[in-house]
Design a protein around this motif. Structure first.
Motif, PDB file in Angstrom:
ATOM      1  N   GLY A 125      46.559  -0.026  14.156  1.00  0.00           N
ATOM      2  CA  GLY A 125      45.723   0.120  12.962  1.00  0.00           C
ATOM      3  C   GLY A 125      46.087  -0.845  11.842  1.00  0.00           C
ATOM      4  O   GLY A 125      45.416  -0.888  10.817  1.00  0.00           O
ATOM      5  N   LEU A 126      47.129  -1.644  12.036  1.00  0.00           N
ATOM      6  CA  LEU A 126      47.534  -2.593  10.987  1.00  0.00           C
ATOM      7  C   LEU A 126      46.532  -3.746  10.914  1.00  0.00           C
ATOM      8  O   LEU A 126      45.997  -4.170  11.951  1.00  0.00           O
ATOM      9  CB  LEU A 126      48.910  -3.196  11.323  1.00  0.00           C
ATOM     10  CG  LEU A 126      50.131  -2.291  11.208  1.00  0.00           C
ATOM     11  CD1 LEU A 126      51.367  -2.995  11.792  1.00  0.00           C
ATOM     12  CD2 LEU A 126      50.380  -1.919   9.752  1.00  0.00           C
ATOM     13  N   PRO A 127      46.279  -4.296   9.717  1.00  0.00           N
ATOM     14  CA  PRO A 127      45.448  -5.498   9.641  1.00  0.00           C
ATOM     15  C   PRO A 127      46.073  -6.601  10.505  1.00  0.00           C
ATOM     16  O   PRO A 127      47.303  -6.709  10.573  1.00  0.00           O
ATOM     17  CB  PRO A 127      45.506  -5.878   8.158  1.00  0.00           C
ATOM     18  CG  PRO A 127      45.972  -4.656   7.443  1.00  0.00           C
ATOM     19  CD  PRO A 127      46.793  -3.856   8.414  1.00  0.00           C
ATOM     20  N   ALA A 128      45.218  -7.409  11.164  1.00  0.00           N
ATOM     21  CA  ALA A 128      45.713  -8.388  12.145  1.00  0.00           C
ATOM     22  C   ALA A 128      46.759  -9.339  11.551  1.00  0.00           C
ATOM     23  O   ALA A 128      47.746  -9.666  12.207  1.00  0.00           O
ATOM     24  CB  ALA A 128      44.538  -9.168  12.729  1.00  0.00           C
ATOM     25  N   ASP A 129      46.552  -9.766  10.286  1.00  0.00           N
ATOM     26  CA  ASP A 129      47.510 -10.724   9.713  1.00  0.00           C
ATOM     27  C   ASP A 129      48.884 -10.075   9.508  1.00  0.00           C
ATOM     28  O   ASP A 129      49.921 -10.707   9.730  1.00  0.00           O
ATOM     29  CB  ASP A 129      46.972 -11.325   8.397  1.00  0.00           C
ATOM     30  CG  ASP A 129      46.758 -10.263   7.316  1.00  0.00           C
ATOM     31  OD1 ASP A 129      46.446  -9.102   7.678  1.00  0.00           O
ATOM     32  OD2 ASP A 129      46.922 -10.579   6.122  1.00  0.00           O
TER      33      ASP A 129
END
Ligand code: LMR
Length: 334
Positions: free
Chosen positions: A252-256
């Motif tokens: 669920g973390l943002p890709a960056d």
């Protein structure tokens, strides 16, 4: 609206929105990720987790803050696995002996006696097919394996010298959780008992157990050498960790951010594995210098006697970790 800590951390649009509507931008609070472990700060795992924290902060441009909790400050051995699955903590680095409560007892194959001739062989094994196969076992449990961290070979101790298999007879030994370790010590005539790491010193001091196994760095930082008169270097088993996270959280973390954390983990892993041997050597020297415990190094012949005695563990372990795991390890270390 009251944001939870996690929602607040991932509300990446907030600063841009303030600018768009002409309000002064509010500094973005970093996302907090808790990394819990049970050993001292001044160990390869302690230093490795702090290195990861530093790099993660740098590569994410301060969008994440890794809070490291050493020495069972947050959770003891078994509790931390439950906390990870519940999402109360996001990262752990337990020893492979402690994966059975997750339903991944195959990790105990890495505890087989005399399976690794040296650390290079261990590193090759966990970074190859065997390591990948083991990490895949975590996915159905909602856990993601990020890396293996090395910690070197176990020593074993008591208040009497442990040289011949007969010396082990009837001694109560603390083990960290692995039924494979339980089995190899039973082969030596011992009575193993699972106990949390934070309770070992007192159990040795008060005689609840007579004996334990661990790396030099763990002995020194937990002061086990002050309550054990004799320590034997037999390199019968290897201690390693798997750094793990809650898969749902990680995905669920943002890709960056995930990319920044992945990069930080690769570098922190190299750092940890690079310092493990040296940390153990320094700790062993410090133990010798303290004069509190006598160090015995087994000869090749004495080591062979341990190996022969522990050998039935392999047959027994087929019913515990499965033949596939044992074959994979044997292949990788041949
Ligand atoms: C133990 O419980 O003996 C160790 O595995 C602790 C650790 O994480 O090194």
């Amino acid at each position: 609206m009251k944001l939870t800590r996690r929602q607040f951390g991932t509300a990446v649009g907030a600063t841009a929105m303030s600018a768009a509507i002409g309000k002064p931008a509010i500094a973005q609070a970093p996302m907090v990720i808790k990394f819990s472990h049970v050993v001292a700060d001044d160990t390869p795992k302690g230093k490795g987790s702090r290195k990861f924290a530093e790099l993660a902060q740098k590569y994410s441009s301060n969008k994440v803050k890794i809070e490291v909790y050493p020495n069972s400050q947050l959770y003891k051995d078994k509790e931390e696995m439950e906390a990870l699955q519940l999402g109360a903590v996001q990262m752990l680095a337990p020893s492979t002996a402690k994966f059975a409560p997750l339903g991944a007892k195959e990790f105990e194959a890495l505890d087989l006696p005399f399976v690794f001739k040296n650390t290079a062989q261990y590193v090759k094994t966990v970074n190859g097919d065997a390591g990948k196969w083991l990490m895949a076992k975590l996915e159905p449990k909602g856990v993601r394996g990020l890396a293996f961290w090395d910690y070197g070979f176990h020593m074993v101790s008591a208040n009497i010298p442990l040289i011949k298999p007969e010396d082990f007879q009837g001694l109560k030994i603390r083990i960290s959780g692995s039924k494979v370790a339980d089995q190899y010590f039973r082969q030596m005539g011992m009575i193993p008992q699972i106990m949390a790491f934070s309770e070992v010193y007192q159990a040795l001091q008060t005689g609840v157990v007579d004996s334990c196994e661990n790396t030099a760095s763990n002995y020194y930082t937990q002061k086990f050498h002050e309550v054990q008169k004799h320590i034997t270097i037999g390199e019968h088993a290897h201690l390693c960790y798997a750094v793990i996270t809650n898969a749902k959280f990680w995905d669920g973390l943002p890709a960056d951010l995930r990319a920044a954390l992945d990069k930080a983990m690769v570098e922190a892993t190299k750092y940890t594995n690079d310092i493990a041997a040296e940390e153990n050597a320094t700790s062993l020297e410090a133990i010798k210098k303290s004069g509190k415990a006598e160090i015995h190094v087994l000869t090749a012949e004495q080591r062979k006697a341990w190996q022969v005695k522990m050998e039935p563990t392999y047959k027994w372990a087929e019913g515990r970790v499965g033949k596939e795991a044992i074959d994979l390890l044997k292949k990788a270390s041949s």
